[in-house]
Design an enzyme around this catalytic site. Sequence first.
Site, PDB file in Angstrom:
ATOM      1  N   ALA A  48      78.608  88.812  89.011  1.00 44.45           N
ATOM      2  CA  ALA A  48      79.497  89.477  88.056  1.00 44.45           C
ATOM      3  C   ALA A  48      78.591  90.004  86.948  1.00 44.45           C
ATOM      4  O   ALA A  48      77.367  89.877  87.037  1.00 44.45           O
ATOM      5  CB  ALA A  48      80.529  88.492  87.535  1.00 44.45           C
ATOM      6  N   GLY A  91      75.513  87.851  85.717  1.00 45.76           N
ATOM      7  CA  GLY A  91      74.541  87.583  86.777  1.00 45.76           C
ATOM      8  C   GLY A  91      73.793  88.844  87.182  1.00 45.76           C
ATOM      9  O   GLY A  91      72.575  88.831  87.373  1.00 45.76           O
ATOM     10  N   ASN A 104      78.334  78.851  80.925  1.00 48.55           N
ATOM     11  CA  ASN A 104      78.658  78.080  79.724  1.00 48.55           C
ATOM     12  C   ASN A 104      79.247  76.732  80.138  1.00 48.55           C
ATOM     13  O   ASN A 104      80.423  76.457  79.914  1.00 48.55           O
ATOM     14  CB  ASN A 104      79.690  78.832  78.875  1.00 48.55           C
ATOM     15  N   SER A 124      72.629  83.250  75.779  1.00 56.86           N
ATOM     16  CA  SER A 124      73.484  83.958  74.827  1.00 56.86           C
ATOM     17  C   SER A 124      73.047  85.398  74.666  1.00 56.86           C
ATOM     18  O   SER A 124      71.880  85.726  74.839  1.00 56.86           O
ATOM     19  CB  SER A 124      73.441  83.280  73.456  1.00 56.86           C
ATOM     20  N   GLY A 125      74.022  86.218  74.335  1.00 57.43           N
ATOM     21  CA  GLY A 125      73.716  87.616  74.054  1.00 57.43           C
ATOM     22  C   GLY A 125      74.641  88.570  74.776  1.00 57.43           C
ATOM     23  O   GLY A 125      74.491  89.786  74.673  1.00 57.43           O
ATOM     24  N   LYS A 149      73.550  75.254  73.368  1.00 57.60           N
ATOM     25  CA  LYS A 149      74.351  76.475  73.532  1.00 57.60           C
ATOM     26  C   LYS A 149      75.775  76.250  73.022  1.00 57.60           C
ATOM     27  O   LYS A 149      76.382  77.131  72.400  1.00 57.60           O
ATOM     28  CB  LYS A 149      74.377  76.914  75.005  1.00 57.60           C
ATOM     29  N   HIS A 203      75.663  76.442  69.367  1.00 55.64           N
ATOM     30  CA  HIS A 203      75.504  77.870  69.054  1.00 55.64           C
ATOM     31  C   HIS A 203      76.882  78.539  69.019  1.00 55.64           C
ATOM     32  O   HIS A 203      77.211  79.284  68.100  1.00 55.64           O
ATOM     33  CB  HIS A 203      74.610  78.544  70.107  1.00 55.64           C
ATOM     34  N   ASN A 204      77.681  78.273  70.022  1.00 52.28           N
ATOM     35  CA  ASN A 204      79.003  78.901  70.070  1.00 52.28           C
ATOM     36  C   ASN A 204      79.901  78.395  68.949  1.00 52.28           C
ATOM     37  O   ASN A 204      80.690  79.164  68.397  1.00 52.28           O
ATOM     38  CB  ASN A 204      79.661  78.661  71.429  1.00 52.28           C
ATOM     39  N   GLU A 220      78.941  80.254  66.089  1.00 53.85           N
ATOM     40  CA  GLU A 220      79.471  81.616  66.305  1.00 53.85           C
ATOM     41  C   GLU A 220      80.939  81.682  65.841  1.00 53.85           C
ATOM     42  O   GLU A 220      81.348  82.634  65.159  1.00 53.85           O
ATOM     43  CB  GLU A 220      79.339  81.940  67.800  1.00 53.85           C
ATOM     44  N   TYR A 221      81.715  80.665  66.183  1.00 55.29           N
ATOM     45  CA  TYR A 221      83.120  80.628  65.749  1.00 55.29           C
ATOM     46  C   TYR A 221      83.190  80.612  64.216  1.00 55.29           C
ATOM     47  O   TYR A 221      83.994  81.318  63.610  1.00 55.29           O
ATOM     48  CB  TYR A 221      83.820  79.367  66.265  1.00 55.29           C
ATOM     49  N   LYS A 236      87.620  80.512  74.796  1.00 58.69           N
ATOM     50  CA  LYS A 236      87.445  79.988  76.149  1.00 58.69           C
ATOM     51  C   LYS A 236      87.125  78.502  76.145  1.00 58.69           C
ATOM     52  O   LYS A 236      87.109  77.893  77.203  1.00 58.69           O
ATOM     53  CB  LYS A 236      86.337  80.755  76.861  1.00 58.69           C
TER      54      LYS A 236
HETATM   55  C1  6PG Z   1      77.200  84.231  73.792  1.00 58.01           C
HETATM   56  C2  6PG Z   1      78.682  83.962  73.619  1.00 58.01           C
HETATM   57  C3  6PG Z   1      79.393  83.805  74.916  1.00 58.01           C
HETATM   58  C4  6PG Z   1      80.860  83.386  74.796  1.00 58.01           C
HETATM   59  C5  6PG Z   1      81.737  84.377  74.134  1.00 58.01           C
HETATM   60  C6  6PG Z   1      83.218  84.071  74.224  1.00 58.01           C
HETATM   61  O1  6PG Z   1      76.461  83.459  73.239  1.00 58.01           O
HETATM   62  O2  6PG Z   1      76.828  85.224  74.437  1.00 58.01           O
HETATM   63  O3  6PG Z   1      78.812  82.761  72.915  1.00 58.01           O
HETATM   64  O4  6PG Z   1      78.719  82.809  75.634  1.00 58.01           O
HETATM   65  O5  6PG Z   1      81.361  83.220  76.063  1.00 58.01           O
HETATM   66  O6  6PG Z   1      81.351  84.572  72.838  1.00 58.01           O
HETATM   67  O7  6PG Z   1      83.600  82.892  73.615  1.00 58.01           O
HETATM   68  P1  6PG Z   1      85.125  82.661  73.259  1.00 58.01           P
HETATM   69  O8  6PG Z   1      85.961  83.332  74.310  1.00 58.01           O
HETATM   70  O9  6PG Z   1      85.358  81.194  73.242  1.00 58.01           O
HETATM   71  O10 6PG Z   1      85.322  83.306  71.921  1.00 58.01           O
END
Ligand code: 6PG
Length: 476
Positions: free
Chosen positions: A11, A14, A102, A128-129, A182, A185-186, A189-190, A260
Amino acid sequence: ATAQIGVTGLAVMGRNLARNLARNGFTVAVHNRSPERTRTLVAEHGDEGTFVPAESLADFVAALERPRAVIIMVKAGAPTDAVIDELVPLLEAGDIVIDCGNAHFADTRRREEALRTHGLHFVGTGVSGGEEGALLGPSIMPGGSAESYAKLGPIFEKIAAQVEGTPCCVHVGPDGAGHFVKMVHNGIEYADMQLIAEAYDLLRAGLDATPAEIAEIFREWNTGELESFLIEITADVLAHTDADTGKPFVDVVQDRAEQKGTGRWTVQSALDLGIPITGIAEATFARSLSGHAGQREAARRAFPDAGEKWQVSDREAFVEDVRRALLASKIVAYAQGFDHIRAGSSEYDWNIDLGSTATIWRGGCIIRARFLDRIKQAYDQQPDLPSLLVAPYFAEAVAAGVPSWRRVVADAARAGVPAPAFGSSLSYFDALRADRLPAALIQGLRDNFGAHTYQRVDREGSFHILWAADRSEVAG
Ligand code: 6PG
């Protein structure tokens, strides 16, 4: 066998990871459950490098040099286990299975242990990215054994984002360490996104400005201390106009933030470890709250106008206040995230180097930001730093921002504009620096209703008051 590494699961993530590997000169075996995707990849991008397409998993494994290195890039959870189960009988001792999804770090620990009994290395790797990062250089957080990193390191470090010649990839630590980092990290990110969203909301309410005008403020902020990927794309999203209606794009998007699960996992893990990651928790709950449409509707009707009219007199000063409050709150979120990593590292014996973690996040990932350099310096200078908040650079930024922070949180409360992450970060800061916390009263209450005992400030030992009797103190 000619391929140095393989990717199964083609996908978008990958596929882009496979292309990144091929573009960097590695021969990549590629496989997907439905072979159509494999064919498309080779048809569309075959000229970017050397791909060895395989239609069956057995052919895929046979195409790999030993020890084999197989990247799995499928949806986290049951699909990962399904691929592993199919793969394991085809592999031989010493081969390396890399999960770049993840995954929850507890799943990674379980899988690593299971594969170890087959003599296989299992390397849970945070990537990530997003799509673009996977193709052009992600931030890579590999866990697993040092032995597996000896093979994977040179590959990963080559395809990772580079910042001033340093790859955004370091071996994080054994078994689930990579996926744990990771996950945090997320979580950050939130928090980062929630803080940005609150800043936008406050600017919009306080200045009565349009999203496009606020986009300009974010563009300006992105030239200073706040410079980061998320601030940059905030400007892009706010400046975007909906093609159908001509309205600001942000006004046609439903105000219900999805997730997610990685933010939730971060909070759950922090609860288990007893680490107050309040900013990340507020951000995660804010997303949940946004989705409770029925409650929101009911409350909107019950309390139609709960705040005062907001009048900002000095617009420039207000923008600067919000900027400083954002920076201070963001520092809190990172400080809490790094505390969480330190606690996880100690709980699971991972020996994670916090400075190196900051190095991984300097480029490629979603939370990449100018001040990650400062975080690295802070932990390199003092590995046992009690909190990022007290490292000189951050202490100064926070101290300089405190009056702004208080004004913004107080103004928001008066005007009835929700700013949960701003408010909670400020409270965290004030609680950390307080001389005395009302936790003393909580201990008193616990002793009163449950004889849970308490400790005194002036003597060693545990004590209890005979509350129901003569209220004398006895040794607990
Ligand atoms: C990353 C992101 C990624 C994550 C999305 C969606 O580091 O590239 O963290 O891994 O899947 O940001 O996260 P949510 O759907 O939980 O917002």
